[in-house]
Structure formats: C-alpha cells, structure tokens
Design a protein around this motif. Structure first.
Motif, mmCIF file in Angstrom:
data_model
loop_
_atom_site.group_PDB
_atom_site.id
_atom_site.type_symbol
_atom_site.label_atom_id
_atom_site.label_comp_id
_atom_site.label_asym_id
_atom_site.label_seq_id
_atom_site.Cartn_x
_atom_site.Cartn_y
_atom_site.Cartn_z
ATOM 1 N N LYS A 202 0.744 -1.124 0.109
ATOM 2 C CA LYS A 202 0.164 -0.378 0.489
ATOM 3 C C LYS A 202 1.461 1.237 0.180
ATOM 4 O O LYS A 202 1.284 2.636 -0.381
ATOM 5 C CB LYS A 202 -0.526 -0.250 1.020
ATOM 6 C CG LYS A 202 -2.351 -1.277 0.930
ATOM 7 C CD LYS A 202 -3.334 -0.893 2.522
ATOM 8 C CE LYS A 202 -3.697 -1.714 1.842
ATOM 9 N NZ LYS A 202 -4.988 -1.576 3.505
ATOM 10 N N LYS A 203 1.718 1.255 0.322
ATOM 11 C CA LYS A 203 2.910 2.603 0.556
ATOM 12 C C LYS A 203 3.126 2.696 -0.557
ATOM 13 O O LYS A 203 3.390 3.932 -1.119
ATOM 14 C CB LYS A 203 3.501 2.277 1.601
ATOM 15 C CG LYS A 203 5.010 3.573 2.218
ATOM 16 C CD LYS A 203 6.095 3.405 2.807
ATOM 17 C CE LYS A 203 7.175 4.472 3.155
ATOM 18 N NZ LYS A 203 8.020 3.684 3.827
ATOM 19 N N HIS A 204 3.750 2.025 -0.928
ATOM 20 C CA HIS A 204 4.297 2.210 -2.434
ATOM 21 C C HIS A 204 3.598 1.589 -3.470
ATOM 22 O O HIS A 204 3.967 1.411 -5.149
ATOM 23 C CB HIS A 204 5.498 1.342 -2.727
ATOM 24 C CG HIS A 204 6.908 0.965 -1.721
ATOM 25 N ND1 HIS A 204 7.390 2.358 -1.480
ATOM 26 C CD2 HIS A 204 7.010 0.350 -0.459
ATOM 27 C CE1 HIS A 204 8.435 2.469 -0.712
ATOM 28 N NE2 HIS A 204 7.856 1.542 -0.015
ATOM 29 N N GLN A 205 2.172 1.272 -3.485
ATOM 30 C CA GLN A 205 0.815 1.637 -4.469
ATOM 31 C C GLN A 205 1.837 0.389 -5.662
ATOM 32 O O GLN A 205 1.688 0.535 -6.692
ATOM 33 C CB GLN A 205 0.860 3.081 -4.949
ATOM 34 C CG GLN A 205 0.883 3.864 -4.498
ATOM 35 C CD GLN A 205 0.340 5.424 -5.242
ATOM 36 O OE1 GLN A 205 0.905 5.547 -5.239
ATOM 37 N NE2 GLN A 205 -0.895 6.151 -4.611
ATOM 38 N N LEU A 206 2.261 -0.786 -5.052
ATOM 39 C CA LEU A 206 2.216 -1.696 -5.643
ATOM 40 C C LEU A 206 1.395 -2.359 -6.728
ATOM 41 O O LEU A 206 1.419 -3.232 -7.902
ATOM 42 C CB LEU A 206 3.378 -3.727 -5.011
ATOM 43 C CG LEU A 206 4.933 -2.083 -4.597
ATOM 44 C CD1 LEU A 206 5.340 -3.189 -3.901
ATOM 45 C CD2 LEU A 206 5.183 -1.502 -5.096
ATOM 46 N N LEU A 207 0.157 -2.560 -6.076
ATOM 47 C CA LEU A 207 -1.131 -3.315 -6.376
ATOM 48 C C LEU A 207 -2.371 -2.178 -6.213
ATOM 49 O O LEU A 207 -2.724 -1.892 -5.560
ATOM 50 C CB LEU A 207 -1.553 -4.493 -5.696
ATOM 51 C CG LEU A 207 -0.668 -6.178 -5.566
ATOM 52 C CD1 LEU A 207 -1.254 -6.485 -5.005
ATOM 53 C CD2 LEU A 207 -0.804 -6.596 -7.578
ATOM 54 N N ASN A 208 -3.345 -2.692 -7.637
ATOM 55 C CA ASN A 208 -4.534 -1.963 -7.485
ATOM 56 C C ASN A 208 -6.052 -3.354 -7.633
ATOM 57 O O ASN A 208 -5.352 -4.231 -8.370
ATOM 58 C CB ASN A 208 -4.747 -1.427 -8.749
ATOM 59 C CG ASN A 208 -4.054 -0.451 -9.662
ATOM 60 O OD1 ASN A 208 -4.188 0.670 -7.609
ATOM 61 N ND2 ASN A 208 -3.538 -0.015 -10.034
ATOM 62 N N PRO A 209 -6.838 -2.966 -6.557
ATOM 63 C CA PRO A 209 -8.020 -4.137 -6.950
ATOM 64 C C PRO A 209 -8.096 -4.724 -8.145
ATOM 65 O O PRO A 209 -8.680 -3.799 -8.748
ATOM 66 C CB PRO A 209 -8.535 -3.489 -5.674
ATOM 67 C CG PRO A 209 -7.909 -2.627 -5.160
ATOM 68 C CD PRO A 209 -7.100 -2.324 -6.123
ATOM 69 N N GLY A 210 -8.685 -5.730 -8.326
ATOM 70 C CA GLY A 210 -9.050 -5.774 -9.374
ATOM 71 C C GLY A 210 -8.147 -6.383 -10.561
ATOM 72 O O GLY A 210 -7.886 -5.963 -12.238
ATOM 73 N N SER A 211 -7.362 -6.341 -10.322
ATOM 74 C CA SER A 211 -5.913 -6.482 -11.212
ATOM 75 C C SER A 211 -5.537 -7.725 -11.674
ATOM 76 O O SER A 211 -6.013 -8.766 -10.822
ATOM 77 C CB SER A 211 -5.042 -6.433 -10.977
ATOM 78 O OG SER A 211 -4.495 -4.617 -11.035
#
Length: 473
Positions: free
Chosen positions: A10-19
């Motif tokens: 979450k800190k580094h925005q590595l994933l987005n939901p629904g990917s």
C-alpha cells in the motif's frame, strides 16, 4: 509477515484491486511464499492470478520435477498455470552469453509474451531484501557509476503493465519462516549454493559478515536504493534538459556534435549523465570494453588547451575536438551503402548482408508466433514478399495504433541508434505495405479477409547482428 507486506504494498502502490497478476514461480521458497501470499490475498484484492514457470533445461529431470511440483501446487490452490521449456543451452551458444545472462534473457522474453497474451497488469517476482543487498554489493564491486547503485526497483514498467516485487521488505529468513509456518515445502536449486557465481559468493560469504555489524543491512540498503532512485530520476530529467541545449544529432551522418563551452557550464553531475546518454544513443548497446577510463579521457579532452585533439573509443567511435566543438562519429559511418532489397519467395529464404537469415513457409494453421516470427494470412497480402532497408517516407501501422507512423519517428521512439536504422530489415508485401520490423514491431495487413492458410516468416540473427541490434530489457 502478512501485515508487513500488505503495508509495504500500500505504501508504494504496488497493486490495484481487480488486477490480473502474473506470478513468476521457480519452486523455491521466495516465489512459493509470494504465490501463497497472493493466493491468500486474492479475494481481498479481487485479483486474477496466473502462474508462469520456466524450465531452463539446465538441470535435467530436477527442473522438470520442479515444474511438476509448481503445477501440482497450483491445482491445489486453484490457480491457473502456464509452463514453458526454454532451451537455454542452445540460446547461450547461439548468442555467446553466459548461463545466467542467457537464462534471464529467455525467461523475461517468456514473461513478456505472456503479459501481452493475457493483457496483464502486473508481473510479481519474489525478490527479497537480501537480494537487494546482494545486488547493491555486486554493483560496488563492478562499477564506478553512482546510477548503478539504485538496486532492484520496487516497480518498473514492463510489457502491458509493470513488474512488482512485494517481498523487498523481507529477509530470506523471514520468507523461510513463512514457508515453515504454512507447510510449504519448496524445491531447492543446488546451483544456488555454488560460490563460483559472484552473487552466491556475496550471499554465502560476504553478507553474513556484514550482517554481524548491521543485522538490518537489508533495510538500510533498501532505503538507500529508494533514495538513490529518486535522486537519479531527478538528475536524469535535468540531464535531458542539458542534452537538449548542448548536443546536436545528425542522423544522416550517424554523428553528434557538442558545444564544449555550453556543456562545461553545467554541474559535473549533469555532465556525466549527458555523456552516458550520448553514448547510449550512439552505440545502441554499450561495448563490453567501454569503461570509466574512457569517461576520464572524455573529461580530460574537454579540459585540454589543445585546439585539435582526437580520441578513439571502442567499436570505432571517434571523438574529435576542433576548437570549442566536440564531434562524435563512427569511422565507417559513410564508407559503404548499407541498403539492400531482396524478394522473399514462399517457401524461400534470404541471407542478409549482416549474415542474418529470413525464411518463409506456408502453414495450414497457426499456433501463434514468437518475437522472431511473424504470421500472416496468405490471402491478406500481395505476393511475393520483399525484405529491404527503409526508404524516405516509410510508414506502418500496428495493433492499437490509430493511423500510420513514420519509421523514422518509430526508430527515435524506440531509441534505435542511427548506426542501426539504415540496415534494419523491413518486410513488405508486393504492394509496398510494411508488415514487420523484425525484433521491433509487427504490423497488421490492411486486408482483414479471413485466411484459409498462413505464411510464417522467421528471422534468425547472426552473431554480429545480435550484438549490434540487441534491445534493452
């Protein structure tokens, strides 16, 4: 550990939901723990997971058993599995690469093909904090360039999405403990224990000694990597501004010119980066014998009081200082006409001037094509086919592009060096429609008629051409 990794993501925005997330899995503890973590998180994040497993054909039955194990675990965890057998020994010999370099090249080629086939958002890899420490220590042993100490990136663009490494916040020991806690019995590659490889020597001999002085060395180096990356990104942007002000390119003569007084008016940190940007552009792929010694010679040349001085760089690149101008040019840039034009019969084959080979054959059906193959419907084009060098005004279209684009602009966008552009092969049909730039872009015939049979074109690079035309990864 789950909370630690989730916070890191979450800190580094590595994933987005629904990917859609492809996961590179070798069967070892790192990738198996990553796969298990993502499998547990897929409902929360609404993820579609697909496992990619590459057998490099280096360990015989052992590597085959590794892939069987991964497939079995995917069946247990209800995850789609895609496996591939990669002939690394053959590729290594054909391209004159070391084992590790050849395996990496083929593995990432496989990853890219699957990313594009699945239109995936992410490729998740199991690199961890100890890997980061090893990479940065290797850079310390091998290079004098500060930009090389940025380490393994948390996230970088790749194919249709990005490569992510959610485990860079963990140590190897934490991952092994996670495997034990969840009953994961990973496969172990014996080559990881051989200290003949530099990385393994650092892992087995050097890093434990450093950890005695700093148990959290992986965290320290991860933070250093992050800081250096931010610094390097800023300096790179500033260097590109200096490049625009000081460097003049001449595509026709495959050369560049620099205004010494304007260049030297900028800080040394930006001068060094412009120097490297210029070499990247001219060479396409840096020669192995190019070193920091040449950088020292370059700056000594700028400071020289002599009005006319020359330097010879590797691969016949010449630097010539004339008063306050500095010219970069290849000795053989204008000695011969590199153009060619051949008719490619089907079936048939053509050997190009650089020794590379192009073959064409009929196919009843198509199973897809690799990066060095192009498949088209026989009724979609005018025969015979042709293979030639570029011409002024050449344009082509490909999937996802609206309209047509000039080849000149395409080469610039892809950062193809001027030295390579004039002899890059262009495949066309008999109507002049550009179908394929091997290794670069695959076009789509304007005629969309449904084919009853196919033509498969294969492009085999020569050793020399492979060295000169190799793309970045």
């Amino acid at each position: 550990m789950n909370q630690q990794v989730t916070k890191f993501i979450k800190k580094h925005q590595l994933l987005n939901p629904g990917s859609t997330v492809l996961v590179g899995v070798s069967g070892g503890p790192d990738s198996m723990a990553l796969l298990h973590f993502l499998a547990q998180a897929r409902e929360t994040w609404n993820l579609k997971l697909i496992v990619l497993s590459a057998d490099h054909q280096l360990r015989g039955e052992e590597s085959i058993a590794d892939q069987r194990y991964i497939k079995h675990m995917c069946e247990q965890w209800n995850i789609q599995f895609i496996g591939a057998a990669l002939n690394v020994p053959k590729y290594k010999q054909a391209h004159k690469l070391g084992t590790q370099a050849a395996a990496r090249a083929m593995r990432y080629q496989f990853f890219q093909e699957q990313m594009e086939a699945e239109n995936a958002d992410y490729l998740a890899l199991g690199h961890h904090g100890d890997d980061q420490a090893e990479t940065m220590l290797m850079a310390l042993l091998r290079t004098a360039s500060s930009s090389s100490f940025a380490g393994i990136p948390l996230k970088r663009p790749f194919a249709t999405g990005a490569i992510i490494r959610p485990f860079l916040c963990l140590t190897k020991a934490e991952i092994e403990a996670y495997c034990g806690e969840h009953g994961i019995e990973p496969r172990i590659d014996p080559s990881n224990q051989e200290t003949v490889y530099t990385r393994n020597f650092i892992r087995k001999e050097l890093l434990p000694v450093i950890r005695e002085k700093n148990p959290n060395i992986h965290t320290t180096l991860q933070q250093l990597s992050h800081t250096l990356k931010e610094d390097e990104q800023f300096l790179r942007r500033e260097a590109e501004k200096v490049w625009e002000k000081t460097v003049t390119l001449n595509d026709e003569e495959q050369s560049a010119e620099m205004d010494i007084d304007v260049f030297c008016g900028h800080p040394p940190a930006l001068q060094r980066r412009v120097y490297h940007l210029l070499l990247d552009y001219l060479y396409g792929r840096l020669p192995k014998d190019l070193s920091y010694i040449h950088e020292e010679q370059f700056f000594a040349l700028l400071e020289s009081e002599k009005s006319n001085v020359q330097l010879d760089f590797p691969a016949q690149l010449k630097l010539e200082k004339t008063y306050r101008k500095l010219q970069f040019s290849f000795l053989q840039a204008s000695q011969a006409d590199p153009s060619f034009h051949h008719t490619l019969e089907v079936p048939g084959r053509v050997e190009l001037p650089d020794g590379s080979l192009v073959t064409a054959e009929y196919r009843i059906q198509t199973d897809g094509a690799g990066p060095h193959q192009y498949v088209l419907g026989m009724e979609q084009v005018g025969l015979p086919l042709h293979i030639r060098t570029r011409k002024p005004g050449d344009r082509m279209s490909w999937k996802g592009l609206k309209g047509r684009k000039k080849l000149k602009d395409l080469f610039i966008d892809e950062k193809i060096s001027p030295k390579e552009r004039d002899n890059w092969p262009v495949v066309t049909d008999n109507n002049g429609e550009i179908l394929w730039l091997p290794g670069l872009k695959k076009g789509e015939p304007e005629n969309k008629v449904k084919p009853s049979s196919y033509i498969q074109i294969t492009y085999e690079k020569s050793d020399v051409q492979e060295e000169n035309h190799a793309k970045r990864h």
